[in-house]
Design an enzyme around this catalytic site. Structure first.
Site, PDB file in Angstrom:
ATOM      1  N   SER A  18       3.472  -7.727  -5.996  1.00 48.02           N
ATOM      2  CA  SER A  18       2.982  -8.149  -4.711  1.00 48.02           C
ATOM      3  C   SER A  18       4.236  -8.781  -3.987  1.00 48.02           C
ATOM      4  CB  SER A  18       1.749  -9.357  -4.810  1.00 48.02           C
ATOM      5  OG  SER A  18       1.183  -9.570  -3.639  1.00 48.02           O
ATOM      6  N   ASP A  25      -6.514  -1.129  -4.423  1.00 48.86           N
ATOM      7  CA  ASP A  25      -5.843  -2.340  -3.919  1.00 48.86           C
ATOM      8  C   ASP A  25      -5.979  -2.554  -2.426  1.00 48.86           C
ATOM      9  OD1 ASP A  25      -4.034  -4.448  -3.481  1.00 48.86           O
ATOM     10  OD2 ASP A  25      -2.767  -3.680  -5.241  1.00 48.86           O
ATOM     11  N   HIS A  78      -5.488  -5.156  -6.578  1.00 49.90           N
ATOM     12  CA  HIS A  78      -4.430  -6.064  -6.727  1.00 49.90           C
ATOM     13  C   HIS A  78      -4.352  -6.845  -8.130  1.00 49.90           C
ATOM     14  CE1 HIS A  78      -1.036  -7.120  -3.950  1.00 49.90           C
ATOM     15  NE2 HIS A  78      -1.225  -8.255  -4.683  1.00 49.90           N
TER      16      HIS A  78
END
Ligand SMILES: *[C@@H]1O[C@H](CO)[C@@H](O)[C@H](O)[C@H]1NC(C)=O
Ligand SMILES: *[C@@H]1O[C@H](CO)[C@@H](O)[C@H](O)[C@H]1NC(C)=O
Length: 416
Positions: free
Chosen positions: A178, A358, A391
């Site tokens: 991320s 995601d 995610h």
């Protein structure tokens, strides 16, 4: 009322939560930052260490932040040895290095790497609980929180990479998740760190955020630039919001608020994570419970504003001070400088893995990123698409070892 209903009945709720989370940073540092837990650091969390040898280090950035780093020098069965390959793990926004260690030992990337003969290092960015220190600024001072991910690129990343490089005398393999991918990509695009990095594995890569699909993300992005009036849907939130509005510095840390919310048996914290990160396929309930015990972590409001700017503008640039004058003061130009990802050295080995579910690292945004890398040397780039992953699966998924981590280790072996 289940959280699901709360979300659908009031989409602003989660935006408020995120706003509250970031305000926690600037508005409400804990009065006693040095709890015994904080002093002891991540290595002391026995419930997470699974008996592995773990060492704590402090690293000071050029702008004075004192960051905590953990090292796993060997696997479960020992096996020291010289010239192990160092790997640095860099977490994302609103979490800290603990997130690499929440699954069982045979499912956690950090420990899998240690068991496979790597010298594993975990970074913790400024503002997170074990890196909430500075040589002269107290976290209660707003100046402590005057930074965005530009400063992580300029200071935190180089501090951690230099430290590992010097301690081990070797170039490192990097793993980012991320925001940990964003700061690496932008750093490489400026030609920085590339002399100390052997390769980079980027999980849920983030560079562009225009297609971010969570209602949460969208609302938060808008709210941060004042387009959405904050609505109060719930008495807890109302109290917190009122405090935020007047920037009352004594509000309870919002991490505690979230814990209180999750303790309510009627609230489904799995739903909360889903709303934040997308429909994760493969999370373990015990791991999520551990996650909620340890996270979320603080970041600066300015950092959230900067991320929101990326979402709004669809381009990757330094923090926009909002006026030509202020930008000129900071950058010598009326517009903030753009990070040009096409400048990433084409021979730098990159492994990118992204998920079809995601909601933060949206497929279209990743495709936009990949377009920037289309001239990368073909034998230096690996791209993995995992249809079912969202995610959090990349960090905490029970199937991630087979699907992702083994691929990462094979990639490292190809680029030793
Ligand atoms: C979930 O986590 C617990 C605690 O680490 C572990 O005992 C269990 O085997 C895990 N379940 C799966 C499906 O991985
Ligand atoms: C902040 O809130 C607390 C109660 O939540 C109150 O006692 C205090 O006076 C407030 N401070 C300011 C500056 O408004």
């Amino acid at each position: 009322m289940s959280l699901r209903i709360l979300i659908s009945s009031s989409t602003a709720l989660l935006a408020i939560l995120v706003i509250a989370l970031s305000y926690q940073a600037s508005a409400s540092p804990p009065t006693k930052p040095a709890s015994t837990e904080a002093v002891a650091g991540i290595c002391s969390a026995a419930e997470i260490m699974h008996g592995y040898k773990c060492q704590e280090y402090d690293v000071t950035t050029a702008d004075g932040y004192i960051l905590s780093l953990q090292r796993f020098p060997q696997g479960k069965n020992g096996g020291g040895g010289m010239n192990k390959q160092p790997v640095l793990l860099q977490h994302g926004v609103l979490v800290d290095g603990m997130t690499w260690l929440l699954n069982s030992a045979d499912q956690s990337l950090a420990l899998i790497l240690a068991d496979n003969g790597y010298d594993v290092w975990i970074a913790n960015t400024r503002g997170t609980r074990f890196s909430r220190r500075h040589v002269s600024l107290d976290p209660s001072n707003p100046d402590f929180w005057d930074w965005t991910w530009d400063e992580l690129v300029a200071h935190d990343l180089p501090a951690a990479i230099d430290f590992v490089f010097k301690q081990t005398g070797q170039k490192i393999h990097y793993v980012g998740h991320s925001m940990g991918t964003l700061i690496a990509l932008t750093s490489f695009s400026e030609g920085k760190q590339v002399d100390k990095v052997k390769s980079a594995a980027l999980l849920s890569p983030i560079a562009y955020l225009s297609h971010m699909t969570t209602a949460l993300g969208i609302l938060a992005a808008r709210a941060f630039v004042g387009e959405v009036r904050l609505l109060c849907m719930h008495s807890y939130l109302f109290a917190i919001l009122m405090n935020i509005h007047i920037l009352n510095r004594s509000i309870e840390p919002v991490a505690n608020f979230l814990k209180v919310l999750c303790l309510d048996p009627k609230v489904n914290c799995f739903d909360l994570i889903t709303a934040l990160t997308g429909k994760n396929c493969c999370l373990n309930t015990s791991t999520v419970e551990l996650f909620l015990k340890n996270e979320p972590q603080s970041t600066s409001t300015k950092n959230m504003v900067h991320l929101a700017q990326t979402f709004r503008n669809g381009r990757l640039a330094k923090y926009d001070y909002g006026s030509a004058n202020f930008n000129t003061q900071h950058y010598g130009d009326s517009e903030p400088p753009v990070y040009n990802l096409a400048n990433i050295p084409r021979d730098l080995p990159l492994f990118l893995s992204y998920g079809g579910q995601d909601s933060l690292s949206d497929v279209k945004d990743v495709e936009n990123l990949l377009d920037n890398l289309k001239l990368h040397d073909v034998d230096k780039i690996n791209i993995q698409y995992i249809k079912d992953f969202a995610h959090a699966d990349f960090i905490m998924g029970t199937t991630s070892k087979d699907i992702v981590y083994n691929q990462i280790m094979a990639f490292f072996k190809r680029h030793t």
